[in-house]
Write an enzyme that holds these catalytic residues in place. Structure first.
Site, PDB file in Angstrom:
ATOM      1  CG  ASP A 259      31.212  70.379  20.472  1.00  0.00           C
ATOM      2  OD1 ASP A 259      31.249  71.339  19.693  1.00  0.00           O
ATOM      3  OD2 ASP A 259      30.448  69.401  20.327  1.00  0.00           O
TER       4      ASP A 259
ATOM      5  CD  GLU B 192      29.691  75.198  20.126  1.00  0.00           C
ATOM      6  OE1 GLU B 192      29.381  75.492  18.975  1.00  0.00           O
ATOM      7  OE2 GLU B 192      29.676  74.026  20.545  1.00  0.00           O
TER       8      GLU B 192
END
Ligand SMILES: [Ca+2]
Ligand SMILES: [Ca+2]
Length: 516
Positions: free
Chosen positions: A223, A259
């Site tokens: 993330d 990401e």
């Protein structure tokens, strides 16, 4: 004679076993399925999706038989964060070593991993390490150390911390009460950012990953990868190179995807160490939806081929990771409609593609959901529309009406051979039958027609051709004057058919064809 028969029987059994187990995919070029755990399937009736719920639904995702045609056939699962966290989305972690009790136990996770591995499904965890929850023990100890001005406390430097004089422009800070200090929290005040200049913090995040690798996890989705060092791209790139290299020493075949929600130039800089989602292809104005909605398909093919070239130049082992939408985006059915076929041809464009495509749960049934005027991400993470007795409920804060789901439930789509769900099953099976689609070298094959175009694909010394007709009219194209041209159709897939005679390729609307 008996002996010969026995030997023959053994040979037969050996060959038979081998054939039954044959599965072309033993590498990382897989179709993944993103599961937002709390919204997927509920096993215990509390309305919140959980790990046992995922386990209960494995036959829907991949029943373990690559030839059954009765399941989606995905070969990887991305689980959204499962660690203890106060939020429904769990991107603010309180304890990286405990499964949130809402989702189950560590035993549930290992059971899920074991069952997935029996079916050749990889399981990757969503690891949010840029920040923790403000309720994490580390943050409490950090704030105490700052209050006490105890610089010898091991936690004193666990989070990025400034004074009024040392604040960086552009970063967001929050005061630590009773001190002259501020901590960095670019996402929110509840998500303080860890200090990656501190080797102890680096060791902590390494140990977390190692712990789950030991437990059997196949890899991670990272993330907020570009926020490790906020607005310092080189710093973040270096961090990921270090981190992934460390992980590869203990698990060389680890599956990793980051990401990096940014422009291609910035994203590609991470490819040295980390595969990254291709955000340029996602969302309503991205390359996939634009082509599926009548845009120039040759722009899509030239983009894809050049992007793959660029990442392979930097790292020959890197993969393109195409996707249409994820939990942070309005759902794809809002702009890729199953009823006019655009959802079908979009599936061809991103699943019949190099690398490792990701499907966001519900995309395969045309589930809708958007932030809307309520401006809440919960609407993008609604309960999976099983249409059976699953007790999973929409997440807290969602406002999207159930009446706004025109495309049907899983139960309905399973029964309809023309449903988007059954189409996704076919497209994934198609991709899995032809290893060159995921693994070959792509060259854009430009046709002078805005909705017909494709690629030549080089794999194991052979050339294949993949053409798409993204439009709503049947099109014919004379390929006989091309230097490289196909000799015959291998197989077509789409809402219509393909024909090839006397060098002329005829493709029905919203249809793709693989040729050689
Ligand atoms: Ca539950
Ligand atoms: Ca950071």
């Amino acid at each position: 004679m008996k002996k010969i028969l026995c030997v023959l029987l053994i040979i037969f059994l050996l060959c038979g076993c081998k054939a039954a187990k044959a599965d072309p995919i033993d590498d990382n070029y897989r179709v993944f399925y993103q599961i937002f755990v709390g919204s997927f399937s509920d096993s215990d009736g509390d309305g919140i999706g959980d790990l046992k719920g995922v386990l209960n639904r494995l036959d829907y995702l991949n029943d373990g038989n690559v030839n059954s045609g009765k399941s989606l056939g995905i070969q990887g699962i991305w689980l959204s964060p499962v660690f203890v966290s106060p939020s429904y989305h769990k991107y603010d972690v309180v304890d990286y070593y405990q499964i949130d009790p809402q989702f189950g136990t560590e035993e549930d996770l290992t059971k899920l991993i074991d069952e997935c591995h029996k079916r050749n499904i990889l399981v990757i965890l969503d690891l949010a390490i840029n920040h923790t929850s403000i309720n994490h023990e580390w943050f409490k100890r950090f704030a105490e150390a700052r209050k006490a001005e105890n610089k010898t406390d091991a936690f004193y430097d666990y989070y990025t911390c400034v004074t009024d004089e040392t604040k960086d422009k552009g970063k967001t800070y929050y005061p630590i009460p009773g001190t002259p200090y501020y901590y960095e929290g670019n996402f929110s005040g509840d998500m303080p950012e860890l200090n990656f200049n501190n080797q102890e913090v680096r060791n902590e995040v390494l140990n977390i990953a190692k712990y789950y690798i030991d437990l059997g996890i196949d890899g991670f989705r990272f993330d907020a990868a570009k926020y490790i060092y906020y607005a310092d791209n080189d710093g973040s790139v270096d961090f990921w190179q270090w981190y992934i290299n460390e992980l590869k020493t203990i698990k060389p075949d680890i599956y990793t995807v980051g990401e990096v929600w940014s422009n291609d130039h910035e994203t590609i800089s991470y490819i040295k160490g980390l595969n990254c989602f291709n955000f340029t292809m996602s969302q309503p104005t991205g390359a996939i939806a634009t082509a599926a909605n009548g845009g120039d398909v040759n722009r899509y093919t030239t983009y894809v081929a050049s992007y793959i070239d660029k990442i392979h130049e930097i790292n020959p082992d890197s993969m393109i990771i195409p996707f249409v939408s994820n939990h942070d985006m309005d759902r794809a059915a809002g702009y890729l409609n199953p009823k006019n076929g655009t959802a079908y041809i979009a599936a061809n464009l991103y699943i019949l593609c190099s690398g490792s495509p990701f499907i966001y749960y519900g995309e395969e049934i045309g589930m809708k959901g958007s932030r809307g005027t309520a401006n809440t991400d919960a609407n993008r993470r609604l309960a999976m529309l099983w249409g059976d007795n699953d007790t999973v409920r929409d997440p807290e804060g969602s406002t999207y009406g159930a009446d706004k789901q025109p495309n049907g439930t899983v139960a309905e789509q399973l029964k309809d051979k023309n449903s988007l769900y059954n189409y996704y099953c076919s497209v994934i099976a198609f991709r899995n039958r032809y290893p060159q689609i995921a693994r070959g070298k792509y060259y854009a094959y430009i046709l002078n027609d805005s909705t017909m175009g494709g690629f030549s694909i080089e794999y194991n010394g052979e050339i294949s051709y993949l053409f798409h007709n993204t439009g709503t009219e049947e099109l014919s194209y004379d390929l006989s004057s091309f230097e490289f041209k196909p000799s015959k159709i291998i197989e077509s897939i789409g809402l219509n058919n393909a024909k090839y005679s006397n060098g002329v390729l005829t493709l029905g609307p919203q249809t793709s064809v693989l040729m050689k």
